[in-house]
Write an enzyme that holds these catalytic residues in place. Sequence first.
Site, PDB file in Angstrom:
ATOM      1  N   THR A  24     -16.464 -34.849  80.306  1.00 31.03           N
ATOM      2  CA  THR A  24     -17.444 -34.226  81.456  1.00 31.03           C
ATOM      3  C   THR A  24     -18.231 -33.168  80.918  1.00 31.03           C
ATOM      4  OG1 THR A  24     -15.479 -34.244  82.793  1.00 31.03           O
ATOM      5  CG2 THR A  24     -17.401 -32.895  83.609  1.00 31.03           C
ATOM      6  N   VAL A  28     -18.313 -36.521  71.692  1.00 32.34           N
ATOM      7  CA  VAL A  28     -17.914 -36.503  70.321  1.00 32.34           C
ATOM      8  C   VAL A  28     -18.297 -37.276  69.345  1.00 32.34           C
ATOM      9  CG1 VAL A  28     -15.871 -36.093  68.908  1.00 32.34           C
ATOM     10  CG2 VAL A  28     -16.086 -34.941  71.142  1.00 32.34           C
ATOM     11  N   ASP A  67     -11.824 -21.706  75.063  1.00 34.52           N
ATOM     12  CA  ASP A  67     -10.611 -22.695  75.307  1.00 34.52           C
ATOM     13  C   ASP A  67      -9.877 -22.765  73.836  1.00 34.52           C
ATOM     14  OD1 ASP A  67      -9.136 -24.699  76.165  1.00 34.52           O
ATOM     15  OD2 ASP A  67     -10.592 -26.433  75.762  1.00 34.52           O
TER      16      ASP A  67
END
Length: 402
Positions: A24, A28, A67
């Site tokens: 989303t 990568v 995160d």
Amino acid sequence: MAGPGWGPPRLDGFILTERLGSGTYATVYKAYAKVSVEGPSRGDAGQRPRAPSALQFLHERNISHLDLKPQNILLSSLEKPHLKLADFGFAQHMSPWDEKHVLRGSPLYMAPEMVCRRHYDARVDLWSVGVILYEALFGQPPFASRSFSELEEKIRSNRVIELPLRPPLSPECRDLLTRLLVRDPSHRISFQDFFAHPWVDLEHMPSGESMARATALVVQAVKKDQEGDAAAALSLYCKALDFFVPALHYEVDAQRKEMIKAKVGQYVSRAEELKAVVTSSNQALLGQGASGRDLLREMARDKPRLLAALDVASAAMAKEEEAGGEQDALDLYQQSLGELLLLLAGEPAGRRRELLHAEVQSLMARAEYLKERVKMKDSPWGTDSLDREGLSESVRSSCTLQ
């Protein structure tokens, strides 16, 4: 982000090849760092930070990761391991005073203020660091749960987070962990205190200054050595070695690296000699005060507080003789001295006051010696590289006083 049919995006210093996946928030790509044919430079060597150093880099730019978790901490290689932060899909500019309320990150590593959907700021990253450290030490996060509702219930609880007894932690590690895992962000350790914490020890990160700082300390050590101050010289030699280790990490020239190793070997040898001198003199000092200590006890029979303080000092001496009892002994010495100094202030002039003053002086010297001993024993030596270079055992044994 590249569109359909386009090649990978460009990024200075890297060659991006195949796309590994997308989600989303990000796409990568597999990437390779560009390295010149001459090999890595000294600036390249200095840009291999540990995770706390990378966090400091972000904090200085008001960037929060949001995160942090083990899956987002990468290990470069087993041969020359360097930790790097990854996955900045949730990262954003956010100062400690900026408040947000959007749920971000992975639940097990989210700070309580985020899990409970309250306003939060950049300090959520510090909680995540605490959870990661806890899991690295004990094998599971502090709030391991089967569901988000169970996790939320545990985090909302007011119960203090208790640390397992095994494996045993150093006082510095335990202090840092308990200050990170504080539910109330206003009472959690600050970024400034975290980066300055002795267990994090960013001061000894490999850098271009490591060699200069090591050399300056060696100059002071040699001076104290020539003056006959063995204890001060030993302390300075060991502090210098704390900087020679990162200097070895930082140096990329093989010839200069060998020269540094040779110098370190000389300083280790001298530290071994000084260790024997210091240990002998301190044992003698302890023995010399025995007769005065016994007499003081005789004269303190009507002073239960004084006798109790002397008993604590005796317990400290006994603990000092036990293997691994240095920190406990130091705590007992400090406890005893706190009481003895109060009693000394109220003691009238006379023979007992003279003996009490001499005992306080002796115990203070012993405590200072033990403080240095504990500090040297726990000193970070960077054993991962030193083991391969044949120096770690010598350095560690030289600067751990027996």
